[in-house]
Design a protein around this motif. Structure first.
Motif, PDB file in Angstrom:
ATOM      1  N   ASP A 180       0.796  -1.188   0.002  1.00  0.00           N
ATOM      2  CA  ASP A 180      -0.058   0.038   0.268  1.00  0.00           C
ATOM      3  C   ASP A 180       0.932   1.243   0.090  1.00  0.00           C
ATOM      4  O   ASP A 180       0.625   2.335  -0.652  1.00  0.00           O
ATOM      5  N   LEU A 181       2.048   1.145   0.824  1.00  0.00           N
ATOM      6  CA  LEU A 181       2.839   2.410   0.893  1.00  0.00           C
ATOM      7  C   LEU A 181       3.524   2.673  -0.607  1.00  0.00           C
ATOM      8  O   LEU A 181       3.438   3.881  -1.186  1.00  0.00           O
ATOM      9  N   LEU A 182       3.715   1.502  -1.368  1.00  0.00           N
ATOM     10  CA  LEU A 182       4.458   1.650  -2.510  1.00  0.00           C
ATOM     11  C   LEU A 182       3.496   2.034  -3.686  1.00  0.00           C
ATOM     12  O   LEU A 182       3.825   2.970  -4.282  1.00  0.00           O
ATOM     13  N   CYS A 183       2.299   1.689  -3.773  1.00  0.00           N
ATOM     14  CA  CYS A 183       1.225   2.020  -4.415  1.00  0.00           C
ATOM     15  C   CYS A 183       1.013   3.699  -4.079  1.00  0.00           C
ATOM     16  O   CYS A 183       1.078   4.347  -5.180  1.00  0.00           O
ATOM     17  N   GLU A 184       1.004   4.095  -2.988  1.00  0.00           N
ATOM     18  CA  GLU A 184       0.577   5.413  -2.784  1.00  0.00           C
ATOM     19  C   GLU A 184       1.633   6.362  -3.307  1.00  0.00           C
ATOM     20  O   GLU A 184       1.380   7.471  -3.865  1.00  0.00           O
ATOM     21  N   ILE A 185       2.956   6.001  -3.115  1.00  0.00           N
ATOM     22  CA  ILE A 185       4.085   6.687  -3.708  1.00  0.00           C
ATOM     23  C   ILE A 185       4.022   6.609  -5.414  1.00  0.00           C
ATOM     24  O   ILE A 185       4.476   7.901  -5.971  1.00  0.00           O
ATOM     25  N   GLU A 186       3.721   5.440  -5.957  1.00  0.00           N
ATOM     26  CA  GLU A 186       3.670   5.605  -7.362  1.00  0.00           C
ATOM     27  C   GLU A 186       2.570   6.370  -7.833  1.00  0.00           C
ATOM     28  O   GLU A 186       2.858   7.077  -8.878  1.00  0.00           O
ATOM     29  N   GLN A 187       1.534   6.492  -7.238  1.00  0.00           N
ATOM     30  CA  GLN A 187       0.601   7.383  -7.667  1.00  0.00           C
ATOM     31  C   GLN A 187       0.679   8.665  -7.356  1.00  0.00           C
ATOM     32  O   GLN A 187       0.109   9.657  -8.058  1.00  0.00           O
ATOM     33  N   LYS A 188       1.071   9.133  -6.255  1.00  0.00           N
ATOM     34  CA  LYS A 188       1.080  10.702  -5.849  1.00  0.00           C
ATOM     35  C   LYS A 188       2.330  11.122  -5.444  1.00  0.00           C
ATOM     36  O   LYS A 188       2.463  12.273  -4.852  1.00  0.00           O
ATOM     37  N   GLY A 189       3.490  10.424  -5.721  1.00  0.00           N
ATOM     38  CA  GLY A 189       4.861  10.979  -5.665  1.00  0.00           C
ATOM     39  C   GLY A 189       5.380  10.565  -4.251  1.00  0.00           C
ATOM     40  O   GLY A 189       4.900  10.108  -3.411  1.00  0.00           O
ATOM     41  N   LEU A 222      12.745  21.703  -4.219  1.00  0.00           N
ATOM     42  CA  LEU A 222      12.462  21.195  -5.511  1.00  0.00           C
ATOM     43  C   LEU A 222      11.215  21.501  -5.968  1.00  0.00           C
ATOM     44  O   LEU A 222      10.284  21.282  -5.162  1.00  0.00           O
ATOM     45  N   PHE A 223      10.858  21.515  -7.346  1.00  0.00           N
ATOM     46  CA  PHE A 223       9.613  21.588  -7.787  1.00  0.00           C
ATOM     47  C   PHE A 223       9.371  20.232  -8.388  1.00  0.00           C
ATOM     48  O   PHE A 223      10.049  19.708  -9.171  1.00  0.00           O
ATOM     49  N   GLU A 224       8.240  19.783  -7.892  1.00  0.00           N
ATOM     50  CA  GLU A 224       7.651  18.301  -8.319  1.00  0.00           C
ATOM     51  C   GLU A 224       6.419  18.380  -9.509  1.00  0.00           C
ATOM     52  O   GLU A 224       5.630  19.325  -9.119  1.00  0.00           O
ATOM     53  N   TYR A 225       6.522  17.620 -10.413  1.00  0.00           N
ATOM     54  CA  TYR A 225       5.719  17.681 -11.212  1.00  0.00           C
ATOM     55  C   TYR A 225       5.514  16.217 -11.871  1.00  0.00           C
ATOM     56  O   TYR A 225       6.350  15.336 -11.809  1.00  0.00           O
ATOM     57  N   ALA A 226       4.376  16.020 -12.825  1.00  0.00           N
ATOM     58  CA  ALA A 226       4.370  14.612 -13.309  1.00  0.00           C
ATOM     59  C   ALA A 226       3.979  14.781 -14.681  1.00  0.00           C
ATOM     60  O   ALA A 226       3.162  15.675 -15.229  1.00  0.00           O
ATOM     61  N   TYR A 227       4.521  13.817 -15.616  1.00  0.00           N
ATOM     62  CA  TYR A 227       4.469  13.807 -17.183  1.00  0.00           C
ATOM     63  C   TYR A 227       4.234  12.454 -17.619  1.00  0.00           C
ATOM     64  O   TYR A 227       5.238  11.436 -17.221  1.00  0.00           O
ATOM     65  N   LYS A 228       3.339  12.238 -18.117  1.00  0.00           N
ATOM     66  CA  LYS A 228       3.033  10.700 -18.554  1.00  0.00           C
ATOM     67  C   LYS A 228       2.947   9.742 -17.433  1.00  0.00           C
ATOM     68  O   LYS A 228       3.662   8.654 -17.635  1.00  0.00           O
ATOM     69  N   LYS A 229       2.547   9.891 -16.358  1.00  0.00           N
ATOM     70  CA  LYS A 229       2.528   9.305 -15.210  1.00  0.00           C
ATOM     71  C   LYS A 229       3.927   8.705 -14.558  1.00  0.00           C
ATOM     72  O   LYS A 229       4.094   7.861 -13.719  1.00  0.00           O
ATOM     73  N   VAL A 230       4.797   9.816 -14.980  1.00  0.00           N
ATOM     74  CA  VAL A 230       6.238   9.634 -14.256  1.00  0.00           C
ATOM     75  C   VAL A 230       6.482  10.955 -13.556  1.00  0.00           C
ATOM     76  O   VAL A 230       6.161  11.893 -13.860  1.00  0.00           O
ATOM     77  N   PHE A 231       6.860  10.683 -12.197  1.00  0.00           N
ATOM     78  CA  PHE A 231       7.104  11.967 -11.464  1.00  0.00           C
ATOM     79  C   PHE A 231       8.706  12.529 -11.705  1.00  0.00           C
ATOM     80  O   PHE A 231       9.451  11.721 -11.557  1.00  0.00           O
ATOM     81  N   TYR A 232       8.565  13.692 -11.376  1.00  0.00           N
ATOM     82  CA  TYR A 232      10.059  14.391 -11.777  1.00  0.00           C
ATOM     83  C   TYR A 232      10.224  15.453 -10.685  1.00  0.00           C
ATOM     84  O   TYR A 232       9.320  15.987 -10.341  1.00  0.00           O
ATOM     85  N   LYS A 233      11.385  15.748 -10.341  1.00  0.00           N
ATOM     86  CA  LYS A 233      11.681  17.070  -9.467  1.00  0.00           C
ATOM     87  C   LYS A 233      12.903  17.646 -10.297  1.00  0.00           C
ATOM     88  O   LYS A 233      13.986  17.254 -10.685  1.00  0.00           O
ATOM     89  N   MET A 234      12.658  19.068 -10.152  1.00  0.00           N
ATOM     90  CA  MET A 234      13.876  20.030 -10.752  1.00  0.00           C
ATOM     91  C   MET A 234      14.048  21.098  -9.615  1.00  0.00           C
ATOM     92  O   MET A 234      13.094  21.693  -9.035  1.00  0.00           O
ATOM     93  N   PRO A 235      15.363  21.251  -9.316  1.00  0.00           N
ATOM     94  CA  PRO A 235      15.640  22.347  -8.194  1.00  0.00           C
ATOM     95  C   PRO A 235      15.116  23.616  -8.605  1.00  0.00           C
ATOM     96  O   PRO A 235      15.108  24.329  -9.873  1.00  0.00           O
ATOM     97  N   ILE A 236      14.632  24.320  -7.962  1.00  0.00           N
ATOM     98  CA  ILE A 236      14.011  25.607  -8.079  1.00  0.00           C
ATOM     99  C   ILE A 236      14.865  26.659  -8.593  1.00  0.00           C
ATOM    100  O   ILE A 236      14.761  27.355  -9.526  1.00  0.00           O
ATOM    101  N   ARG A 237      16.155  26.768  -8.195  1.00  0.00           N
ATOM    102  CA  ARG A 237      17.213  27.749  -8.500  1.00  0.00           C
ATOM    103  C   ARG A 237      17.579  27.521  -9.941  1.00  0.00           C
ATOM    104  O   ARG A 237      18.028  28.357 -10.695  1.00  0.00           O
ATOM    105  N   LYS A 238      16.992  26.383 -10.662  1.00  0.00           N
ATOM    106  CA  LYS A 238      17.242  25.976 -12.016  1.00  0.00           C
ATOM    107  C   LYS A 238      16.258  26.353 -12.841  1.00  0.00           C
ATOM    108  O   LYS A 238      16.440  26.088 -13.886  1.00  0.00           O
ATOM    109  N   ILE A 239      14.994  26.721 -12.141  1.00  0.00           N
ATOM    110  CA  ILE A 239      14.133  27.015 -13.087  1.00  0.00           C
ATOM    111  C   ILE A 239      13.923  28.822 -13.317  1.00  0.00           C
ATOM    112  O   ILE A 239      13.939  29.532 -12.377  1.00  0.00           O
TER     113      ILE A 239
END
Length: 269
Positions: A73-82, A162-179
């Motif tokens: 259940d823990l892994l499922c939550e992480i997969e779906q919501k980050g 970090l700024f977190e976002y999802a694209y095609k059901k994959v979660f990504y993180k990008m440092p704020i300072r690099k945006i």
């Protein structure tokens, strides 16, 4: 796949001041702290949740606490919501045990703080391989847990935003300072970074709200642009020049307040 999240009593708490090593310190992880507690014994799960909730309340930490009765259940939550920021993991559980769950988590997330809870030490060698932050013996005492959580919060507070976002059901993180800035084209968002450009689907209003919950200095200059104030080179009446030379037009409805908003952000620095 449906995740089973065990009911918790948690509320949302404000970021504030906490005491660490005898000193008063300001702390903010920049976004709501996501805490997961995983134990297959309901009574112990709820006892741990209550202790964590009470500790977060005392420390005035902005936290979302979720409970799970299995590693699956823990892994499922992480997969779906980050990713989670901090996870309390029981070692001995039916199905996927705590160490196995931690190993799967570590394949995609090297930053999560893992605190193992166990009444046995035969898993010590396996636990070390997944870079645990702390070990707590059962039965869990509030004093031990509070000490571990304070240290974990201190570490989280020193980490890069970090700024977190999802694209095609994959979660990504990008440092704020690099945006440098976000650009909106209907529901498609372009992240213009210092090293690369990425895309995802969301409303710019929602991105703005997400950043507002963080310690990130962004300015909305039009319906289409949300810019990082740290990357501004020059202010002009009708446009802003970014540090890469790109000129972005200020929307007519934003001109009156954009300069004042920028000055307020810089004064907070």
């Amino acid at each position: 796949m449906t995740c089973s999240v065990y009911p918790c009593f948690s509320d949302i708490y404000k970021i504030g001041i906490f005491y660490f090593n005898g000193k008063t310190e300001e702390w903010s992880v920049g976004h709501m702290l996501r805490i997961g507690i995983c134990d297959d014994i309901a009574q112990q799960l709820l006892a741990q949740e209550k202790m964590v909730r009470d500790i977060m309340l005392c420390l005035c930490i902005n936290a979302e606490i979720k409970c799970f009765k299995s590693g699956e259940d823990l892994l499922c939550e992480i997969e779906q919501k980050g990713d989670m920021d901090l996870i309390l993991l029981d070692i001995e559980m039916g199905g996927i045990n705590g160490v196995e769950a931690a190993r799967i988590i570590r394949e995609k997330d090297s930053r999560a703080i893992l605190i193992f809870i166990s009444s046995h030490d035969q898993y010590f060698r396996e636990m070390i391989s997944v870079q645990p932050f702390a070990f707590i013996d059962k039965p869990v005492s509030k004093e031990q847990l509070e000490a571990a959580l304070k240290r974990a919060i201190h570490v989280l507070g020193e980490r890069e935003e970090l700024f977190e976002y999802a694209y095609k059901k994959v979660f990504y993180k990008m440092p704020i300072r690099k945006i440098r800035y976000f650009e909106s084209d209907k529901r498609k968002i372009y992240i213009h970074g210092t090293e690369e450009m990425n895309t995802f689907y969301k409303k710019l209003d929602e991105v703005e709200k997400q950043l507002a919950r963080m310690d990130a200095k962004f300015l909305r200059i039009s319906k289409s642009y949300l810019i990082n104030a740290s990357h501004i080179r020059e202010f002009r009446y009708e446009k802003i020049v970014m540090d890469d030379g790109r000129e972005l037009s200020i929307g007519s409805g934003y001109k009156g307040k954009i300069r004042q908003s920028y000055m307020e952000l810089m004064q907070e620095s």
